[in-house]
Motif scaffolding. Structure first.
Motif: not given
Length: 176
Positions: A60-63, A132-142
């Motif tokens: 939820s926090s990553y989203e 860049d930050e968004k792609s990093s968070f999306e990878k972590i979220l996945q």
């Protein structure tokens, strides 16, 4: 002869009692073993529930981070548009961050040409950073979502194991 017959009956009865006692001891040991196994499995189930709740909170926090990044990207896109037409509109500060608009080369405000003491990133730099930050968070979220699926699967397996052990204990109690 009667004494011999009674001794035989007594020995048979004693043998039956020993057999029942051994069976009772074995069932007691099995029940104790099953109870300790049930206790361990129940503890593992509770731990998996805690992990699931923790991961759900983390996801939820990553989203939320990704949502905020998208909002910031929109603001920077608007700023980029405004920066392009700023000289025509006579805008001296950014409507988003309220900082004076500057050009990267000079270190001065575009409108009043005063020196800016701290450097402000351009909308292009901000957009690049946010992407860049968004792609990093999306990878972590996945990866967190995958981990959550694994833990939920393990949790389901532990729950079924716990149920089977509990049913086995109930069966032994009813049988013996």
């Amino acid at each position: 002869e009667m004494i011999n017959v009674l001794e035989v009956v007594y020995k048979d009865g004693q043998a039956d009692l020993e057999l029942l006692s051994d069976t009772n001891d074995k069932s007691g040991q099995q029940e104790g073993s099953l109870r300790s196994s049930l206790k361990i499995t129940s503890h593992q189930v509770r731990k998996s529930v805690d992990k699931i709740n923790s991961l759900l909170q983390e996801i939820s926090s990553y989203e939320n981070y990704i949502e905020r990044i998208n909002v910031n990207k929109q603001k920077n896109k608007q700023l980029k548009k405004i920066e392009g037409i700023a000289p025509e509109l006579n805008i001296s500060s950014c409507p988003v961050c309220e900082q004076p608009l500057i050009s990267n080369d000079e270190g001065h405000c575009k409108l009043c040409h005063e020196e800016i003491k701290r450097k402000i990133s351009s909308p292009d730099e901000n957009l690049e950073f946010l992407e860049d930050e968004k792609s990093s968070f999306e990878k972590i979220l996945q990866s967190k979502r995958l981990e959550l699926r694994k833990i939920r699967y393990q949790h389901d397996e532990l729950k079924s194991k716990e149920k089977a052990i509990s049913e086995n204990i109930d069966h032994q109690i009813n049988t013996y």
